[in-house]
Scaffold this motif. Sequence first.
Motif, PDB file in Angstrom:
ATOM      1  N   LYS A   1       0.945  -1.236  -0.254  1.00 52.35           N
ATOM      2  CA  LYS A   1       0.205  -0.472   0.141  1.00 52.35           C
ATOM      3  C   LYS A   1       1.034   0.940  -0.185  1.00 52.35           C
ATOM      4  O   LYS A   1       2.476   0.910   0.535  1.00 52.35           O
ATOM      5  CB  LYS A   1      -1.293  -0.006   1.435  1.00 52.35           C
ATOM      6  CG  LYS A   1      -2.038  -0.710   1.282  1.00 52.35           C
ATOM      7  CD  LYS A   1      -2.928  -1.059   2.443  1.00 52.35           C
ATOM      8  CE  LYS A   1      -3.989  -2.120   2.044  1.00 52.35           C
ATOM      9  NZ  LYS A   1      -4.844  -1.507   1.309  1.00 52.35           N
TER      10      LYS A   1
ATOM     11  N   HIS B   1       0.646   5.235   1.734  1.00 50.75           N
ATOM     12  CA  HIS B   1      -0.486   6.233   2.234  1.00 50.75           C
ATOM     13  C   HIS B   1       0.021   7.845   2.151  1.00 50.75           C
ATOM     14  O   HIS B   1       0.999   8.222   2.129  1.00 50.75           O
ATOM     15  CB  HIS B   1       0.168   5.681   3.871  1.00 50.75           C
ATOM     16  CG  HIS B   1       0.115   4.442   4.635  1.00 50.75           C
ATOM     17  ND1 HIS B   1      -1.190   3.488   4.411  1.00 50.75           N
ATOM     18  CD2 HIS B   1       1.210   3.175   4.690  1.00 50.75           C
ATOM     19  CE1 HIS B   1      -1.187   2.327   4.857  1.00 50.75           C
ATOM     20  NE2 HIS B   1       0.218   2.053   4.251  1.00 50.75           N
TER      21      HIS B   1
ATOM     22  N   LYS C   1       4.066  13.910   7.366  1.00 53.91           N
ATOM     23  CA  LYS C   1       2.215  13.531   7.440  1.00 53.91           C
ATOM     24  C   LYS C   1       1.400  13.260   6.685  1.00 53.91           C
ATOM     25  O   LYS C   1       0.453  13.375   5.296  1.00 53.91           O
ATOM     26  CB  LYS C   1       1.777  15.712   7.943  1.00 53.91           C
ATOM     27  CG  LYS C   1       2.150  15.973   8.761  1.00 53.91           C
ATOM     28  CD  LYS C   1       1.912  17.655   8.846  1.00 53.91           C
ATOM     29  CE  LYS C   1       2.962  18.481   9.270  1.00 53.91           C
ATOM     30  NZ  LYS C   1       2.476  19.546   9.473  1.00 53.91           N
ATOM     31  N   THR C   2       0.496  11.852   7.109  1.00 54.60           N
ATOM     32  CA  THR C   2      -0.403  11.044   6.482  1.00 54.60           C
ATOM     33  C   THR C   2      -1.283  11.521   6.666  1.00 54.60           C
ATOM     34  O   THR C   2      -2.764  12.263   7.360  1.00 54.60           O
ATOM     35  CB  THR C   2      -0.649   9.524   6.752  1.00 54.60           C
ATOM     36  OG1 THR C   2      -0.959   9.588   8.572  1.00 54.60           O
ATOM     37  CG2 THR C   2       1.107   9.113   6.848  1.00 54.60           C
ATOM     38  N   THR C   3      -2.891  11.206   5.708  1.00 54.58           N
ATOM     39  CA  THR C   3      -3.828  12.282   5.655  1.00 54.58           C
ATOM     40  C   THR C   3      -5.303  10.946   5.660  1.00 54.58           C
ATOM     41  O   THR C   3      -6.234  12.054   5.503  1.00 54.58           O
ATOM     42  CB  THR C   3      -3.835  11.916   4.090  1.00 54.58           C
ATOM     43  OG1 THR C   3      -4.514  10.849   3.034  1.00 54.58           O
ATOM     44  CG2 THR C   3      -3.446  13.968   3.820  1.00 54.58           C
ATOM     45  N   GLY C   4      -4.262   9.979   5.872  1.00 57.50           N
ATOM     46  CA  GLY C   4      -5.099   8.596   6.460  1.00 57.50           C
ATOM     47  C   GLY C   4      -5.971   7.901   4.878  1.00 57.50           C
ATOM     48  O   GLY C   4      -6.597   7.243   4.793  1.00 57.50           O
ATOM     49  N   VAL C   5      -6.019   8.399   3.338  1.00 57.90           N
ATOM     50  CA  VAL C   5      -5.912   8.297   2.341  1.00 57.90           C
ATOM     51  C   VAL C   5      -4.579   7.144   1.803  1.00 57.90           C
ATOM     52  O   VAL C   5      -4.066   6.882   2.321  1.00 57.90           O
ATOM     53  CB  VAL C   5      -6.238   9.305   1.662  1.00 57.90           C
ATOM     54  CG1 VAL C   5      -6.588   8.241   0.101  1.00 57.90           C
ATOM     55  CG2 VAL C   5      -7.444  10.469   2.134  1.00 57.90           C
ATOM     56  N   SER C   6      -5.135   5.721   1.564  1.00 58.76           N
ATOM     57  CA  SER C   6      -4.491   4.614   1.089  1.00 58.76           C
ATOM     58  C   SER C   6      -4.436   4.468  -0.047  1.00 58.76           C
ATOM     59  O   SER C   6      -6.015   4.323  -0.598  1.00 58.76           O
ATOM     60  CB  SER C   6      -4.179   3.613   2.418  1.00 58.76           C
ATOM     61  OG  SER C   6      -3.470   3.698   3.680  1.00 58.76           O
TER      62      SER C   6
END
Length: 254
Positions: A21, A23, A35-40
């Motif tokens: 995946k 991210h 900084k991740t967005t939560g979308v993968s």
Amino acid sequence: MRIARFVVDSDPLYGVVEDDKVHVLAGDPFFQGIKTTGVSHELDDVRLVAPIIPRSKVVGFGRTYREHAAELGNEVPTEPLMFLKPNTSVVGHGDPITLPAFSDEVSFEGELAVVIGRICKDVPAEKVPEVIFGYTVANDLTARDAQRTDPQWGRAKGFDGSCPLGPWIETSPDNPDDLGIISRVNGEVRQDGSTSDLIWSVNDLVAKASEAFTLLPGDVIMTGTPAGVGLVSEGDVVEIEIEQIGTLRSVFRR
């Protein structure tokens, strides 16, 4: 950590690659941090592009491995030999590369590339890790016939597509000075070396580049290639694998 640059619909995004995946990151990690967005996305569902388009330059080093210098009939330089590639030479993993019309002798050169993380100048070798964002795989494509005839290497080393980078940036390999490098052409191993054979260490090369140039975030330093380079032709597939980082794949056409 592996940082990729990829396309889902149109605009390139950055992401962290974990297993199968990617991210999505919020913005540019060179300036906004991780900084991740939560979308993968599934890695198979995205198209990887060059992990970085240098803001200003690619700094290359030549003849940094004794056996490579010898195979081309060259002496080992007393100081690292530097050249520049424009950012228009950069392409990504899997991108088709059009061989330049002016050359009949384009050669592959698999090598480790360093990606700079912050602006710096005159960096001592022991401080170099502080300015590095990560490491990626590079192919320093070289038009050998132009290299022989031109007094400078701008055309031979800097033509469009001459700097494949990818597939992503690895931020923390165990030891950049001890990474295996394998290059395959159509599945056949042509180069099998290690950064442990470098005449100058990775940190020494980055320090030397910083003596000549102010280095900016996203600039790329190419550390040179081990022995075993050779020519490519239309239809060839070149895969360069560097231990702990990944495999960069390029396809050639006329």
